[in-house]
Motif scaffolding. Structure first.
Motif, PDB file in Angstrom:
ATOM      1  N   GLU A 392      -6.896  48.664 -10.567  1.00  0.00           N
ATOM      2  CA  GLU A 392      -8.341  48.794 -10.765  1.00  0.00           C
ATOM      3  C   GLU A 392      -9.120  48.500  -9.486  1.00  0.00           C
ATOM      4  O   GLU A 392     -10.233  48.992  -9.302  1.00  0.00           O
ATOM      5  CB  GLU A 392      -8.809  47.868 -11.894  1.00  0.00           C
ATOM      6  N   ASP A 393      -8.531  47.717  -8.592  1.00  0.00           N
ATOM      7  CA  ASP A 393      -9.217  47.405  -7.332  1.00  0.00           C
ATOM      8  C   ASP A 393      -9.361  48.651  -6.456  1.00  0.00           C
ATOM      9  O   ASP A 393     -10.210  48.682  -5.563  1.00  0.00           O
ATOM     10  CB  ASP A 393      -8.449  46.329  -6.557  1.00  0.00           C
ATOM     11  N   ALA A 394      -8.533  49.654  -6.706  1.00  0.00           N
ATOM     12  CA  ALA A 394      -8.587  50.886  -5.909  1.00  0.00           C
ATOM     13  C   ALA A 394      -9.623  51.870  -6.440  1.00  0.00           C
ATOM     14  O   ALA A 394      -9.921  52.866  -5.772  1.00  0.00           O
ATOM     15  CB  ALA A 394      -7.218  51.553  -5.876  1.00  0.00           C
ATOM     16  N   LEU A 395     -10.189  51.584  -7.612  1.00  0.00           N
ATOM     17  CA  LEU A 395     -11.139  52.527  -8.205  1.00  0.00           C
ATOM     18  C   LEU A 395     -12.369  52.732  -7.325  1.00  0.00           C
ATOM     19  O   LEU A 395     -12.972  53.805  -7.338  1.00  0.00           O
ATOM     20  CB  LEU A 395     -11.565  52.031  -9.592  1.00  0.00           C
ATOM     21  N   ARG A 396     -12.727  51.713  -6.547  1.00  0.00           N
ATOM     22  CA  ARG A 396     -13.926  51.845  -5.718  1.00  0.00           C
ATOM     23  C   ARG A 396     -13.748  52.872  -4.601  1.00  0.00           C
ATOM     24  O   ARG A 396     -14.733  53.286  -3.974  1.00  0.00           O
ATOM     25  CB  ARG A 396     -14.325  50.490  -5.140  1.00  0.00           C
ATOM     26  N   TYR A 397     -12.504  53.277  -4.353  1.00  0.00           N
ATOM     27  CA  TYR A 397     -12.262  54.272  -3.315  1.00  0.00           C
ATOM     28  C   TYR A 397     -12.213  55.699  -3.872  1.00  0.00           C
ATOM     29  O   TYR A 397     -12.076  56.656  -3.115  1.00  0.00           O
ATOM     30  CB  TYR A 397     -10.954  53.970  -2.588  1.00  0.00           C
ATOM     31  N   ALA A 398     -12.312  55.848  -5.174  1.00  0.00           N
ATOM     32  CA  ALA A 398     -12.367  57.185  -5.792  1.00  0.00           C
ATOM     33  C   ALA A 398     -13.823  57.633  -5.876  1.00  0.00           C
ATOM     34  O   ALA A 398     -14.735  56.820  -6.041  1.00  0.00           O
ATOM     35  CB  ALA A 398     -11.748  57.162  -7.187  1.00  0.00           C
ATOM     36  N   SER A 399     -14.035  58.936  -5.757  1.00  0.00           N
ATOM     37  CA  SER A 399     -15.398  59.475  -5.779  1.00  0.00           C
ATOM     38  C   SER A 399     -15.352  60.920  -6.250  1.00  0.00           C
ATOM     39  O   SER A 399     -14.296  61.442  -6.618  1.00  0.00           O
ATOM     40  CB  SER A 399     -16.012  59.405  -4.374  1.00  0.00           C
ATOM     41  N   VAL A 400     -16.505  61.581  -6.203  1.00  0.00           N
ATOM     42  CA  VAL A 400     -16.563  62.993  -6.582  1.00  0.00           C
ATOM     43  C   VAL A 400     -15.790  63.856  -5.607  1.00  0.00           C
ATOM     44  O   VAL A 400     -15.520  65.029  -5.892  1.00  0.00           O
ATOM     45  CB  VAL A 400     -18.022  63.487  -6.677  1.00  0.00           C
ATOM     46  N   ALA A 401     -15.424  63.308  -4.456  1.00  0.00           N
ATOM     47  CA  ALA A 401     -14.615  64.048  -3.484  1.00  0.00           C
ATOM     48  C   ALA A 401     -13.127  63.856  -3.723  1.00  0.00           C
ATOM     49  O   ALA A 401     -12.305  64.388  -2.972  1.00  0.00           O
ATOM     50  CB  ALA A 401     -14.964  63.625  -2.060  1.00  0.00           C
ATOM     51  N   THR A 402     -12.767  63.098  -4.764  1.00  0.00           N
ATOM     52  CA  THR A 402     -11.362  62.861  -5.085  1.00  0.00           C
ATOM     53  C   THR A 402     -10.878  63.918  -6.064  1.00  0.00           C
ATOM     54  O   THR A 402     -11.399  64.015  -7.177  1.00  0.00           O
ATOM     55  CB  THR A 402     -11.164  61.456  -5.695  1.00  0.00           C
ATOM     56  N   GLN A 403      -9.886  64.703  -5.653  1.00  0.00           N
ATOM     57  CA  GLN A 403      -9.388  65.742  -6.550  1.00  0.00           C
ATOM     58  C   GLN A 403      -8.269  65.224  -7.448  1.00  0.00           C
ATOM     59  O   GLN A 403      -8.435  65.019  -8.633  1.00  0.00           O
ATOM     60  CB  GLN A 403      -8.894  66.954  -5.757  1.00  0.00           C
ATOM     61  N   THR A 404      -7.102  64.963  -6.853  1.00  0.00           N
ATOM     62  CA  THR A 404      -5.919  64.588  -7.627  1.00  0.00           C
ATOM     63  C   THR A 404      -5.554  63.135  -7.373  1.00  0.00           C
ATOM     64  O   THR A 404      -5.575  62.667  -6.235  1.00  0.00           O
ATOM     65  CB  THR A 404      -4.734  65.497  -7.263  1.00  0.00           C
ATOM     66  N   VAL A 405      -5.206  62.434  -8.448  1.00  0.00           N
ATOM     67  CA  VAL A 405      -4.732  61.057  -8.352  1.00  0.00           C
ATOM     68  C   VAL A 405      -3.345  60.997  -8.991  1.00  0.00           C
ATOM     69  O   VAL A 405      -3.198  61.209 -10.196  1.00  0.00           O
ATOM     70  CB  VAL A 405      -5.681  60.070  -9.064  1.00  0.00           C
ATOM     71  N   GLY A 406      -2.334  60.714  -8.182  1.00  0.00           N
ATOM     72  CA  GLY A 406      -0.980  60.542  -8.694  1.00  0.00           C
ATOM     73  C   GLY A 406      -0.734  59.088  -9.047  1.00  0.00           C
ATOM     74  O   GLY A 406      -0.998  58.197  -8.229  1.00  0.00           O
ATOM     75  N   VAL A 407      -0.246  58.825 -10.250  1.00  0.00           N
ATOM     76  CA  VAL A 407      -0.121  57.450 -10.745  1.00  0.00           C
ATOM     77  C   VAL A 407       1.339  57.144 -11.085  1.00  0.00           C
ATOM     78  O   VAL A 407       2.035  57.962 -11.703  1.00  0.00           O
ATOM     79  CB  VAL A 407      -1.003  57.236 -11.995  1.00  0.00           C
ATOM     80  N   TYR A 408       1.798  55.965 -10.690  1.00  0.00           N
ATOM     81  CA  TYR A 408       3.107  55.439 -11.102  1.00  0.00           C
ATOM     82  C   TYR A 408       2.926  54.012 -11.608  1.00  0.00           C
ATOM     83  O   TYR A 408       2.238  53.211 -10.978  1.00  0.00           O
ATOM     84  CB  TYR A 408       4.105  55.444  -9.941  1.00  0.00           C
ATOM     85  N   PRO A 409       3.583  53.711 -12.746  1.00  0.00           N
ATOM     86  CA  PRO A 409       4.316  54.603 -13.641  1.00  0.00           C
ATOM     87  C   PRO A 409       3.365  55.425 -14.510  1.00  0.00           C
ATOM     88  O   PRO A 409       2.182  55.094 -14.627  1.00  0.00           O
ATOM     89  CB  PRO A 409       5.143  53.634 -14.484  1.00  0.00           C
ATOM     90  N   ALA A 410       3.902  56.456 -15.140  1.00  0.00           N
ATOM     91  CA  ALA A 410       3.065  57.372 -15.919  1.00  0.00           C
ATOM     92  C   ALA A 410       2.304  56.660 -17.024  1.00  0.00           C
ATOM     93  O   ALA A 410       1.173  57.020 -17.354  1.00  0.00           O
ATOM     94  CB  ALA A 410       3.932  58.495 -16.504  1.00  0.00           C
ATOM     95  N   ALA A 411       2.913  55.613 -17.597  1.00  0.00           N
ATOM     96  CA  ALA A 411       2.277  54.909 -18.714  1.00  0.00           C
ATOM     97  C   ALA A 411       0.963  54.263 -18.308  1.00  0.00           C
ATOM     98  O   ALA A 411       0.101  54.009 -19.163  1.00  0.00           O
ATOM     99  CB  ALA A 411       3.232  53.854 -19.264  1.00  0.00           C
ATOM    100  N   ARG A 412       0.763  54.020 -17.026  1.00  0.00           N
ATOM    101  CA  ARG A 412      -0.455  53.324 -16.595  1.00  0.00           C
ATOM    102  C   ARG A 412      -1.631  54.284 -16.379  1.00  0.00           C
ATOM    103  O   ARG A 412      -2.738  53.833 -16.068  1.00  0.00           O
ATOM    104  CB  ARG A 412      -0.162  52.506 -15.337  1.00  0.00           C
TER     105      ARG A 412
END
Length: 460
Positions: A392-412
């Motif tokens: 969640e601490d990384a959410l501040r770096y996402a914006s409308v310019a963020t297209q794809t977010v790859g997440v590991y593990p998938a359950a999260r």
């Protein structure tokens, strides 16, 4: 003394495709390549005339596209092979990456994919006729997806852009003018030539033109990019291309933009369950980061990982090694790093322990470890790894310019996808699966077919 002609590379001849026929010539000189003279009048259709494919049944169009894909794969006339060789000689992509990309194009033209695209984004009924509805007051109405008149400003970072643009243009039955990008002057024309070999008189074939002009050339664009001829400008590419395109947008002439974006990865502490798990995670992350040697918007450039600095160092070492492996869409050594980026990275090497750097500027991948994201744009197989206490601490770096977010593990993904969407991100995938998407499901936050057509209503 050497003869100058013996050391100057010959210029490449680029053909055009205009309303179903091949046009060759070397009248226009763009430095590295030559094209036929641009006959602007030949590229437009007066609105007093319906487009050739406006009334063509969708099933007939899909059959043509399937046959085109089959002929692309067999390539009896060598049209696709010639385009590949030309691209390999003058294009930006590694020869192996380009070959695998060309080999994968026909699968987009299979009936299963075409049906999935149409049904997922529109429905065949509104393409072939009128959908009837009745509102709560009992008032009936009909509406349909009417064929559009489109100018497509293509991007050349991957051959699939040309293929999917042709497929979308054909399925929506409209008039399509493709502006060839300078870094892919051959793929779109080769696909259209293959389609013409299947049926030279087909209405869809006659609905397409593919030509080159220098982007921003007002002598061309002021004439073409007007509502008297076209409904929408479908623009791929970088910020410069889109800024140029936007100045022509106005009443009756709409922009459908596939904007330039940046993609990221978010990796949970579960990656450190075992050395084997960490190695697999690094391999998946490298796959996402090196798409078309990191020339695609989908390529991840920033990795946020739940880790201590020491744990992150172990991840960085594995990631840099994995980035130097050949993959479906990546070469062992991609394009050499631009000098400005190399200077930025070399400056960081001197700032240890605040920054740590793995790899060199040889195209095999560079990984930068830092407490906060670097203030420059990673490219040429460069990744910035940033440790965080919680994803969640990384959410501040996402914006409308963020297209794809790859997440590991998938359950999260479930715990952060709504928050990522609120921040502006458009696409969440399982780490390692960034390639693909956008066919039959939203692309860049919208359904492309839905945006391309003109929606017409008949109300009682």
């Amino acid at each position: 003394m050497n003869d100058l002609a013996s050391v100057v590379a010959p210029k490449v001849s680029v053909p055009h495709f205009v309303k179903g026929r091949l046009v060759v010539g070397e009248d226009a000189n763009y430095g590295a390549f030559l094209t036929p003279a641009l006959d602007i009048d030949a590229l437009v259709w007066p609105r007093s005339e319906a487009g050739p494919a406006f009334s063509t049944p969708l099933k007939e169009i899909m059959d043509l596209l399937v046959a085109t894909g089959e002929r692309m794969k067999a390539d009896p006339s060598g049209v696709m092979a010639d385009a590949f060789e030309a691209m390999a000689d003058v294009g930006d992509l590694d020869r192996g990456v380009l070959k695998r990309a060309y080999d994968s194009l026909p699968h987009l033209f299979t009936m299963d994919w075409l049906k999935f695209l149409v049904e997922g984004e529109l429905g065949a009924d509104v393409l072939d006729g009128w959908r009837r509805v009745t509102d709560p007051s009992g008032r009936p109405a009909q509406y349909r997806a009417f064929p559009p008149r489109l100018v497509h400003v293509l991007a050349g970072n991957a051959p699939g852009v040309a293929a999917i643009s042709i497929i979308r243009g054909a399925l929506t039955k409209g008039i399509n003018l493709l502006k060839l990008p300078s870094n892919d002057l051959f793929t779109a024309t080769a696909i259209l030539r293959t389609m013409a070999e299947v049926d030279p008189d087909h209405p869809v074939v006659k609905s397409f033109s593919a030509v080159y002009w220098k982007g921003g050339d007002e002598a061309v664009e002021k004439y073409l990019l007007r509502p008297i001829y076209f409904d929408k400008l479908v623009a791929w590419g970088g910020e410069g291309s889109l800024r140029s395109a936007k100045k022509y947008v106005g009443p009756g002439f709409e922009l459908v933009a596939f904007d330039p974006k940046t993609s990221i990865s978010m990796i949970g502490r579960e990656a450190f369950e075992s050395p084997e798990t960490l190695a697999q995670v690094a391999d998946h992350a490298a796959t996402d980061s090196c798409l078309y040697d990191q020339s695609a918007c989908t390529s991840s450039r920033f990795h946020f990982i739940e880790a201590t600095m020491e744990e992150a160092e172990a991840y960085c070492e594995l990631l840099q090694a994995a980035m130097g492996q050949e993959r479906q869409t990546a070469s062992i050594a991609g394009a050499r790093m631009p000098p400005a980026l190399r200077e930025d990275i070399d400056a960081l090497r001197s700032l240890d322990p605040f920054y740590k750097v793995w790899g060199d500027s040889d195209g095999r991948g560079v990984v930068i470890l830092s407490e906060d994201p670097v203030d420059f744009h990673p490219e040429a197989k460069t990744v910035n790894v940033v440790p965080v206490e919680r994803l969640e601490d990384a959410l501040r770096y996402a914006s409308v310019a963020t297209q794809t977010v790859g997440v590991y593990p998938a359950a999260r993904k479930v715990e952060i996808r709504e928050k990522l969407a609120a921040a502006g991100a458009q696409r969440i995938v399982t780490l390692g699966w960034a390639l693909g998407g956008g066919v039959g499901i939203p692309h860049d936050g919208f359904f492309p077919l839905h945006r391309l057509v003109r929606w017409i209503t008949d109300e009682c």
